[in-house]
Write a protein that holds these residues in place. Structure first.
Motif, PDB file in Angstrom:
ATOM      1  N   ASN A 154      45.449  90.003  26.382  1.00 33.34           N
ATOM      2  CA  ASN A 154      45.790  90.036  27.426  1.00 33.34           C
ATOM      3  C   ASN A 154      44.452  90.539  27.867  1.00 33.34           C
ATOM      4  O   ASN A 154      43.985  90.963  28.850  1.00 33.34           O
ATOM      5  N   LEU A 196      44.661  86.330  37.285  1.00 38.45           N
ATOM      6  CA  LEU A 196      44.827  86.213  39.331  1.00 38.45           C
ATOM      7  C   LEU A 196      44.276  86.488  40.433  1.00 38.45           C
ATOM      8  O   LEU A 196      45.169  87.990  39.838  1.00 38.45           O
ATOM      9  N   ASP A 197      43.430  86.478  40.371  1.00 39.22           N
ATOM     10  CA  ASP A 197      43.347  87.084  41.738  1.00 39.22           C
ATOM     11  C   ASP A 197      42.974  88.585  41.549  1.00 39.22           C
ATOM     12  O   ASP A 197      43.183  89.545  41.984  1.00 39.22           O
ATOM     13  N   SER A 221      39.268  85.199  39.040  1.00 36.58           N
ATOM     14  CA  SER A 221      40.457  83.823  38.658  1.00 36.58           C
ATOM     15  C   SER A 221      40.114  83.861  37.573  1.00 36.58           C
ATOM     16  O   SER A 221      39.337  82.940  38.008  1.00 36.58           O
ATOM     17  N   HIS A 263      48.018  88.793  34.521  1.00 37.00           N
ATOM     18  CA  HIS A 263      49.235  88.452  34.805  1.00 37.00           C
ATOM     19  C   HIS A 263      49.903  88.327  33.074  1.00 37.00           C
ATOM     20  O   HIS A 263      49.182  87.020  32.673  1.00 37.00           O
ATOM     21  N   ARG A 264      51.259  89.144  33.133  1.00 38.54           N
ATOM     22  CA  ARG A 264      51.575  89.066  32.571  1.00 38.54           C
ATOM     23  C   ARG A 264      52.733  87.956  31.788  1.00 38.54           C
ATOM     24  O   ARG A 264      53.168  87.112  31.068  1.00 38.54           O
ATOM     25  N   GLY A 265      53.761  87.313  33.584  1.00 37.34           N
ATOM     26  CA  GLY A 265      54.178  86.938  33.860  1.00 37.34           C
ATOM     27  C   GLY A 265      55.541  87.717  33.598  1.00 37.34           C
ATOM     28  O   GLY A 265      56.055  88.622  33.591  1.00 37.34           O
ATOM     29  N   ARG A 268      43.821  90.595  38.981  1.00 35.10           N
ATOM     30  CA  ARG A 268      45.131  91.249  38.392  1.00 35.10           C
ATOM     31  C   ARG A 268      45.224  90.717  36.694  1.00 35.10           C
ATOM     32  O   ARG A 268      46.225  89.347  36.925  1.00 35.10           O
ATOM     33  N   ALA A 286      52.960  85.296  29.442  1.00 35.27           N
ATOM     34  CA  ALA A 286      52.200  84.505  30.312  1.00 35.27           C
ATOM     35  C   ALA A 286      50.821  84.025  29.183  1.00 35.27           C
ATOM     36  O   ALA A 286      50.704  85.491  28.918  1.00 35.27           O
ATOM     37  N   LEU A 327      46.721  76.990  37.041  1.00 35.09           N
ATOM     38  CA  LEU A 327      45.718  77.842  37.827  1.00 35.09           C
ATOM     39  C   LEU A 327      44.745  77.451  38.627  1.00 35.09           C
ATOM     40  O   LEU A 327      44.645  77.891  39.289  1.00 35.09           O
TER      41      LEU A 327
END
Length: 321
Positions: free
Chosen positions: A144, A177-178, A161, A182-184, A180, A189, A263
């Motif tokens: 991340n 994504l968008d 993205s 995305h960690r889930g 930001r 994630a 995705l």
């Protein structure tokens, strides 16, 4: 972000990092850390987000206490280096730290899941680092943070993205994504080491230490080879190593194709060992030859092995701001 300054480990700190020699608070800084299997790296960041000093120590024992002690020594060394350049009467106060760790990190950024080759999970690492550094510490997954570095400094600048794929000491992906990260829901994630592959049971590791050891054994190579060592042998003309690298690249290509269907990111950035031609070139060839219908764009990272610690530095600079 300027990363030109560097420093080397020094003696054990006589005072907690973040204070001047006289104990008075100094200028506010943040600390980006990378806690890997056999090393700890730190980057000291000022209030503008500039990396002012860096340090690294290898062969650190795999316990929270040992890693925390190493981080404190390195932070103190960096602080002393910066204080010497700031001039008399100006000190360094470390306000916050962000630590990269190759494991699933819970949404609270304090707890980690237990993984093979590391100490038990929970908050032990975060607590030890916070005690040793004398400041709040957030834990974040290494892939991340590599994605954050790519977004702010690397191949994904300007992309809203994308997916950063990290193959090296860790095998994972950072998903943006968008604009930001995305960690889930549970922080899982991007755990692409377990993305299903044709002919393999669900839950089987397909990219990672266990999978690599199995591939090495299958091709008559030592089971303890790292991906770096496999690729070194491949570049030297070792046919068996080349076959292992080919399979790693094929599995990476299947994973990228799967993530594309789910995705549809604008870009995949291959980092660490995946940026080397032995993986990157084979992945792009596989995608071109086998799955050309998918709109996949793949690039090699330009940040090298620095992506994770620079991502930690970027993340802590956001806290400072």
């Amino acid at each position: 972000m300027d990363t030109s300054s560097a420093t080397t480990p020094a003696h054990d700190p006589a005072a907690p990092p973040g204070t001047r020699a006289d104990g008075a608070p100094g200028e506010q800084f943040g600390l980006g850390l990378e806690v890997a299997r056999d090393r700890v790296r730190v980057a000291l960041v000022d209030g503008t987000g500039k990396v002012r000093a860096r340090a690294e120590r290898r062969d650190v024992q795999r316990t929270p206490a040992a890693r925390a002690r190493a981080a404190a020594v390195l932070a103190h060394s960096c602080s002393e280096d910066v204080e010497a350049r700031l001039g008399a009467g100006k000190g360094v106060r470390i306000r916050h730290a962000v630590a990269a760790f190759p494991s699933v990190v819970a949404p609270d950024q304090a707890s980690v899941y237990r993984v093979p080759g590391f100490e038990k999970g929970g908050t032990a690492l975060r607590d030890a680092l916070s005690d040793a550094l004398g400041c709040p510490v957030d834990i974040e997954n290494d892939a991340n943070l590599a994605a954050i570095a790519e977004h702010q400094l690397g191949a994904a600048v300007g992309r809203s993205s994308f997916v950063s794929v990290l193959l090296g000491e860790g095998f994972g992906a950072g998903i943006v994504l968008d604009g930001r990260l995305h960690r889930g829901a549970a922080g899982m994630a991007g755990e692409v080491a377990f993305v299903p592959q044709p002919g393999r049971a669900l839950g089987t590791q397909v990219l990672g230490d266990v999978a690599l050891a199995a591939l090495a054994k299958e091709h008559g190579l030592p089971e303890n080879l790292s991906l770096r060592e496999v690729l070194d042998r491949d570049e030297a003309g070792d046919r068996s190593a080349g076959e292992v690298a080919e399979e790693v690249a094929r599995r990476t290509g299947v994973m990228i194709a799967t993530m594309t269907l789910v995705l549809d990111p604008a870009l995949f950035v291959l980092g660490d060992q995946a940026a080397r031609p032995g993986v990157h070139d084979r992945v792009t060839s596989y995608l071109r030859d086998q799955i050309a219908v998918l709109p996949v764009r793949v690039e090699a990272s330009t940040l090298g092995s620095d992506a994770v610690v620079l991502g930690a530095a970027c993340a802590v600079s956001e806290v400072l701001r």
